[in-house]
Enzyme design. Structure first.
Site, short mmCIF file in Angstrom:
data_model
loop_
_atom_site.label_atom_id
_atom_site.label_comp_id
_atom_site.label_asym_id
_atom_site.label_seq_id
_atom_site.Cartn_x
_atom_site.Cartn_y
_atom_site.Cartn_z
N TYR A 140 28.66 26.07 43.83
CA TYR A 140 29.44 24.89 43.76
C TYR A 140 28.97 23.52 43.60
CZ TYR A 140 33.22 28.03 45.38
OH TYR A 140 34.03 29.04 45.39
N LYS A 190 24.40 39.45 47.81
CA LYS A 190 24.34 40.35 46.59
C LYS A 190 22.94 40.56 46.20
CE LYS A 190 26.62 42.46 43.29
NZ LYS A 190 27.47 43.85 43.71
N ASP A 222 30.59 43.20 47.64
CA ASP A 222 31.46 43.93 47.24
C ASP A 222 31.98 44.80 48.26
OD1 ASP A 222 28.97 44.74 46.67
OD2 ASP A 222 29.27 45.89 44.92
N ASP A 246 33.95 31.77 50.47
CA ASP A 246 35.33 31.34 49.95
C ASP A 246 36.25 32.33 49.63
OD1 ASP A 246 37.21 29.68 48.89
OD2 ASP A 246 36.20 29.12 46.88
N ASP A 250 39.33 34.01 52.57
CA ASP A 250 40.66 34.01 52.03
C ASP A 250 41.28 35.53 52.48
OD1 ASP A 250 40.91 31.42 51.70
OD2 ASP A 250 41.69 31.87 49.46
#
Ligand code: NAD
Length: 359
Positions: A140, A190, A222, A246, A250
């Site tokens: 970001y 990852k 994942d 993020d 959620d």
């Protein structure tokens, strides 16, 4: 005397923050707690009033405060503005200005709401996990970023970058939090594909060697997403980077049934923090008096716990929320058959009354 900066923002932000301020006033009289509350602008309302989503005055007030309590920012009115003027820029900006590198998002399922989850009750009942997301680095903020034209083709690009100090700092925050709970930390990356994640895993392992009392595990993002939906109770604390956090937080949010129940805390190295509900400005219900204020109340509880040194007040707020749910009061987002539907103000008054009765 503690200093709190209130930033209502947009949409339902002002409705839920008004109630949080009533809650803090009740806490002052019940617990002999003293504070000074300032108000500031952020988000779309700041764009409208002073031409930018994060006014300098807000940054100044936030830096002087022990804690910032934020409602929500954004709405369709500002969606077509240039990117640097969008309300969400105000949020990213204040996180960076305050050095809020650690975002703590508990996903706790109040037993009274187990039926509200889209998952089977036995998968989620008693869920209590904490996701810690790195907030000031990663993709970001990484440079270079942008869009350009290459040989007549438009190309968009961002950079996922982490320095070892940034990784060590957030992973250590994960160990500290895990130590206060179930002493298990899962670092999510990852590393099978991304070089930046390879470094993340190396540093997390090194920090783990300095924290042998907490059990460290690693998981690819994942798989973590699958496991969160398959068997979320296997986790205690998860720590991860900005982008993965993020998305995973959620996902964890939905395990609990309502986004209107989820608080969050963002902390810096000095212990000051910003506290906000996980949900957005809910333009679809803004102005109708239907917003659930409980995520904001639980965020205020986290503020008392993490930045204001008053775990007793935090416990009292959490208990009062549970007592009101026990009585069957529900806002529309958490309503189920046999309960009584109430609006923002009635829900808020009920929590404040429950706290008074307990005190
Ligand atoms: P949202 O969280 O605002 O709303 C999603 C759904 O949940 C809506 O149906 C809404 O009515 C409901 N909802 C959310 N909070 C609720 C509450 N307290 N009580 C009852 N129902 C509630 O997400 P969105 O619709 O994707 O985004 C709306 C705006 O909010 C956008 O401009 C977005 O950029 C912004 N946003 C801001 C933040 C933030 O300020 N931290 C976070 C997410 C989205």
């Amino acid at each position: 005397m503690s200093k709190i900066l209130a930033l209502p923002g947009d949409g339902i932000g002002s409705e839920i923050l008004d109630e949080a301020i009533k809650l803090i006033a009740a806490v002052e009289s019940l617990f002999g707690f003293q504070c000074e509350i300032e108000h500031g602008l952020i988000g779309g309302i700041a764009v409208d009033q002073v031409g930018k989503p994060l006014p300098d005055e807000t940054v100044k007030l936030a830096k002087q405060a022990d804690a910032v309590l934020l409602g929500a920012v954004g709405g369709p009115k500002w969606d077509t503005l240039e990117r640097h003027l969008r309300p969400e820029r105000g949020l990213l900006g204040i996180r960076a200005e305050l050095g809020l590198f650690a975002n703590l998002r508990p996903a706790i399922l109040f037993p009274q709401l187990a039926a509200a989850s889209t998952l089977k009750e036995e998968i989620v009942a008693g869920l209590d996990i904490l996701i810690i997301r790195e907030l000031t680095g990663g993709i970001y903020f990484g440079e270079p970023r942008g869009q350009k034209e290459v040989g007549g083709n438009r190309v968009g690009f961002n950079t996922m970058v982490y320095q070892e100090e940034e990784i060590a700092r957030i992973v250590q925050a994960g160990f500290d939090a895990a130590r206060k709970r179930g002493s298990r930390l899962c670092s999510v990356d990852k590393a099978n594909v991304l070089d930046v994640s390879g470094l993340w895993r190396e540093v997390a392992t090194e920090v783990g060697q300095e924290n042998p009392d907490v059990e460290l595990s690693h998981m690819y993002v994942d798989n973590a997403a699958m496991q969160l939906v398959r068997a979320p109770k296997q986790f205690d604390v998860m720590v991860t980077g900005n982008l993965f956090g993020d998305i995973l937080s959620d996902c964890a949010a939905m395990l609990t049934g309502s986004i209107g129940m989820l608080p969050s805390a963002s902390l810096n190295e000095s212990g000051a923090g910003m506290y906000e509900p996980v949900h957005g400005s809910a333009p679809d219900i803004a102005g109708t008096g239907k917003a659930n204020p409980l995520a904001t109340f639980l965020s205020a509880a986290m503020m008392f716990r993490y930045s204001l040194g008053r775990a007793d007040i935090a416990d009292a707020i959490d208990t009062a929320v549970g007592a009101v749910l026990d009585k069957g009061l529900r806002t529309g987002d958490i309503f189920s058959a046999g309960c009584r539907e109430v609006g923002t103000v009635e829900m808020s008054d009920a929590v404040i009354n429950a706290m008074r009765q307990a005190g």
